[in-house]
Scaffold this motif. Structure first.
Motif, mmCIF file in Angstrom:
data_model
loop_
_atom_site.group_PDB
_atom_site.id
_atom_site.type_symbol
_atom_site.label_atom_id
_atom_site.label_comp_id
_atom_site.label_asym_id
_atom_site.label_seq_id
_atom_site.Cartn_x
_atom_site.Cartn_y
_atom_site.Cartn_z
ATOM 1 N N THR A 155 0.854 -1.186 0.000
ATOM 2 C CA THR A 155 0.000 0.000 0.000
ATOM 3 C C THR A 155 0.894 1.241 0.000
ATOM 4 N N VAL A 156 1.060 1.827 -1.166
ATOM 5 C CA VAL A 156 1.890 3.024 -1.305
ATOM 6 C C VAL A 156 1.057 4.248 -0.948
ATOM 7 N N GLN A 157 1.657 5.177 -0.204
ATOM 8 C CA GLN A 157 0.977 6.413 0.174
ATOM 9 C C GLN A 157 1.298 7.492 -0.861
ATOM 10 N N PHE A 158 0.260 8.129 -1.393
ATOM 11 C CA PHE A 158 0.452 9.155 -2.418
ATOM 12 C C PHE A 158 0.187 10.537 -1.835
ATOM 13 N N SER A 159 1.152 11.429 -2.007
ATOM 14 C CA SER A 159 0.992 12.823 -1.608
ATOM 15 C C SER A 159 1.428 13.673 -2.789
ATOM 16 N N ALA A 160 1.693 14.941 -2.563
ATOM 17 C CA ALA A 160 2.065 15.817 -3.682
ATOM 18 C C ALA A 160 3.031 16.882 -3.207
ATOM 19 N N PHE A 161 3.842 17.355 -4.158
ATOM 20 C CA PHE A 161 4.725 18.469 -3.862
ATOM 21 C C PHE A 161 4.631 19.511 -4.969
ATOM 22 N N GLY A 162 4.447 20.774 -4.552
ATOM 23 C CA GLY A 162 4.390 21.891 -5.491
ATOM 24 C C GLY A 162 4.308 23.184 -4.703
ATOM 25 N N ALA A 163 4.052 24.263 -5.426
ATOM 26 C CA ALA A 163 4.062 25.588 -4.792
ATOM 27 C C ALA A 163 3.031 25.711 -3.674
ATOM 28 N N GLY A 164 1.869 25.134 -3.835
ATOM 29 C CA GLY A 164 0.810 25.316 -2.845
ATOM 30 C C GLY A 164 0.457 24.061 -2.075
ATOM 31 N N THR A 165 1.312 23.043 -2.097
ATOM 32 C CA THR A 165 0.980 21.780 -1.437
ATOM 33 C C THR A 165 1.309 21.809 0.046
ATOM 34 N N GLY A 166 0.678 20.901 0.779
ATOM 35 C CA GLY A 166 0.937 20.753 2.208
ATOM 36 C C GLY A 166 2.010 19.717 2.473
ATOM 37 N N PRO A 167 1.974 19.085 3.646
ATOM 38 C CA PRO A 167 3.006 18.116 4.020
ATOM 39 C C PRO A 167 3.066 16.934 3.046
ATOM 40 N N VAL A 168 4.281 16.490 2.759
ATOM 41 C CA VAL A 168 4.450 15.326 1.876
ATOM 42 C C VAL A 168 4.275 14.023 2.644
ATOM 43 N N ALA A 169 4.383 14.087 3.963
ATOM 44 C CA ALA A 169 4.193 12.944 4.863
ATOM 45 C C ALA A 169 3.961 13.522 6.249
ATOM 46 N N PRO A 170 3.392 12.749 7.165
ATOM 47 C CA PRO A 170 3.211 13.268 8.531
ATOM 48 C C PRO A 170 4.532 13.768 9.107
ATOM 49 N N ALA A 171 4.493 14.900 9.783
ATOM 50 C CA ALA A 171 5.700 15.543 10.302
ATOM 51 C C ALA A 171 6.499 14.619 11.207
ATOM 52 N N GLY A 172 7.809 14.600 10.979
ATOM 53 C CA GLY A 172 8.717 13.861 11.838
ATOM 54 C C GLY A 172 8.632 12.359 11.762
ATOM 55 N N THR A 173 8.110 11.806 10.659
ATOM 56 C CA THR A 173 7.924 10.352 10.571
ATOM 57 C C THR A 173 8.872 9.664 9.586
ATOM 58 N N ALA A 174 9.443 10.396 8.665
ATOM 59 C CA ALA A 174 10.254 9.778 7.618
ATOM 60 C C ALA A 174 11.675 9.507 8.097
ATOM 61 N N ASP A 175 12.203 8.365 7.670
ATOM 62 C CA ASP A 175 13.596 8.027 7.950
ATOM 63 C C ASP A 175 14.510 8.494 6.821
ATOM 64 N N LEU A 176 13.960 8.533 5.598
ATOM 65 C CA LEU A 176 14.763 8.870 4.427
ATOM 66 C C LEU A 176 13.896 9.612 3.415
ATOM 67 N N VAL A 177 14.408 10.733 2.918
ATOM 68 C CA VAL A 177 13.759 11.484 1.845
ATOM 69 C C VAL A 177 14.708 11.500 0.650
ATOM 70 N N LEU A 178 14.147 11.333 -0.543
ATOM 71 C CA LEU A 178 14.954 11.278 -1.756
ATOM 72 C C LEU A 178 14.619 12.413 -2.712
ATOM 73 N N PHE A 179 15.648 13.129 -3.161
ATOM 74 C CA PHE A 179 15.556 14.113 -4.244
ATOM 75 C C PHE A 179 16.378 13.538 -5.408
ATOM 76 N N MET A 180 15.715 13.018 -6.410
ATOM 77 C CA MET A 180 16.420 12.338 -7.483
ATOM 78 C C MET A 180 16.301 13.110 -8.803
ATOM 79 N N ARG A 181 17.232 14.068 -9.007
ATOM 80 C CA ARG A 181 17.428 14.759 -10.286
ATOM 81 C C ARG A 181 16.336 15.779 -10.622
ATOM 82 N N TYR A 182 15.736 16.426 -9.644
ATOM 83 C CA TYR A 182 14.686 17.403 -9.950
ATOM 84 C C TYR A 182 14.957 18.789 -9.389
ATOM 85 N N ILE A 183 16.070 19.009 -8.745
ATOM 86 C CA ILE A 183 16.315 20.318 -8.139
ATOM 87 C C ILE A 183 16.305 21.417 -9.193
#
Length: 300
Positions: free
Chosen positions: A146-174
């Protein structure tokens, strides 16, 4: 010897000869039996990262990129473990998601995919990419979980519940976030999602250190020092860098920026029709871009 005794001796001899013949036949049959075929070499243990990368569910074009993207080495460098909660920003068509989802599903972890922003003003092409990936992953929950789907953009909210992630990945989009003015927000949202001590892993097309940094990163390349600055401003501590995804053959002076190289392989400016006369020979020989691979930590 009597006649009766003689007949008995002859019969006994005949029986012994018959039994000997049967035994000999049995031995011949044993010798003639086909030996068992050797067992096929065992693949990577089910649930391992190597198993997820070798998975038959991954497409041939995606696997062909492994030689440039080094997924096992890259994810191990970031410290991926099976029970982690992981957030992948802008997973696109799911190159990393198809590795992460089965791996975390088998290990008891959780995957958040922070896709392109949705809503009335959303880019239809980006929405189509979001929907295609979601449909593919949800069609086989036994494999992907069960994959959790969220969103990231100029007006989006949290990508995951605060303080819960062990690892965040930025893969070639900066570079895309810089062009849209949301690079600082990306680092801030990642920081908010991570637990104290959590890791931010960055893979990014790398600009030469003596080149001027375009604030919009129009050619797709970003200075390593600039990425470190963005991370520090968000509160991250730099841990270490790796040359896993370096490519010294990348001259970084391509006519259509980094997208001239594989996998996009542009032959005309973005948004224009392909140019069949464009000679791709030297660009295909380069392979994919030279990339920095950086690890940051949210302080405890």
């Amino acid at each position: 010897m009597s006649e009766r005794s003689t007949r008995r001796a002859v019969l006994a001899g005949a029986c012994m000869a018959a039994f000997a013949g049967l035994a000999a036949c049995g031995k011949k049959e044993e010798k003639a039996a086909t030996p068992e075929a050797p067992a096929a070499p065992a693949g990577p243990p089910e649930g391992s990262l190597e198993w997820a990368v070798a998975g038959a569910w991954r497409s041939a074009p995606d696997k062909a990129r492994d030689v440039w993207r080094h997924p096992v080495e890259t994810l191990r460098f970031f410290g991926l473990q099976p029970k982690m909660t992981v957030v992948d920003f802008w997973p696109g068509s799911g190159w990393y998601a198809e590795i992460l989802a089965p791996y975390l599903n088998k290990g008891g972890g959780t995957l958040y995919l922070a896709g392109f922003a949705e809503g009335p003003a959303a880019d239809p092409a980006q929405l189509a990419i979001n929907n295609a990936l979601k449909a593919r992953l949800e069609a086989d929950k036994k494999l992907y979980g069960t994959v959790q789907f969220s969103a990231f953009g100029a007006g989006t909210g949290p990508v995951a519940p605060a303080g819960t992630a062990d690892l965040v990945l930025f893969m070639r989009y900066i570079q895309s976030w810089m062009a849209s003015g949301i690079a600082e927000k990306a680092f801030a949202d990642a920081y908010a999602a991570l637990r104290p001590g959590g890791i931010l892993g960055v893979e990014q097309h790398r600009l030469q250190p003596d080149e001027d940094q375009d604030p919009a990163a129009a050619n797709g390349y970003v200075q390593e020092a600039f990425v470190k600055q963005l991370a520090a401003e968000a509160g991250f501590v730099f841990v270490e860098a790796s040359e896993i995804n370096a490519n010294p053959a990348d001259t970084k002076d391509h006519p259509f920026g980094v997208e001239t190289l594989a996998p996009r392989r542009l032959t005309a400016p973005m948004g224009e029709p392909a140019n069949p006369e464009f000679d791709r020979t030297k660009y295909d020989a380069i392979g994919e871009s030279d990339r920095m691979t950086l690890k940051f930590r949210k302080p405890e």
